[in-house]
Design a protein around this motif. Structure first.
Motif: not given
Length: 153
Positions: A77-91
């Protein structure tokens, strides 16, 4: 061979220059297809499914099949928190919990990860992550680099 590489490059560059916006939102689902590199010549295929419970938080399940001396399969199982930077790249930051079935026994691995999703289109992204996994059976620690494709729907 050079012609094939040029065609692949064009296919990858054209969507990146468009004004697309990735479809990451609450309720979006994803399929993940990946590969894993370890210190030896082992290869691992990874399949996953996830669901965004909020606009940034993904909960998912993973299944891995390995062709090496010891590992046969694993599920996790995994849990991920994505950061919206306003680009096409999401760390993103992630946490993993993985049950592995070896020929000689079983154990659980767990740990944090950091990664980046770069979207080529609204629904297709290239995923690259580094994860640090600890084991319950021994004092074994692994730093793994994984990558693959993600498809949102």
């Amino acid at each position: 061979m050079k012609k094939i590489l040029v065609v692949i490059l064009i296919i990858l560059v054209i969507p990146a220059s468009s004004y697309a916006f990735p479809m990451i939102y609450a309720g979006a689902q994803q399929l993940q297809f990946g590969f894993e590199f370890r210190e030896s010549d082992d290869w691992n295929l990874q399949f996953g499914y996830g669901n965004f419970v909020t606009d940034e938080l993904l909960l998912g399940a993973l299944f891995t099949y390995s062709d090496n001396v010891n590992t046969t399969w694993s599920i996790g199982a995994t849990m991920e928190h994505h950061f919206h930077l306003g680009t096409m790249t999401f760390p993103y930051l992630a946490a993993f919990l993985i049950y592995e079935d070896y020929d000689s026994g079983n154990h659980v691995r767990f740990g944090p990860a950091v990664g980046v999703n770069h979207f080529l289109t609204d629904y297709l992204s290239i995923d690259l992550r580094a994860r640090y996994l600890l084991s319950t059976n021994s004092r074994d620690e692994d730093l793994e680099i994984t990558g693959g494709l993600r498809i949102l729907f």
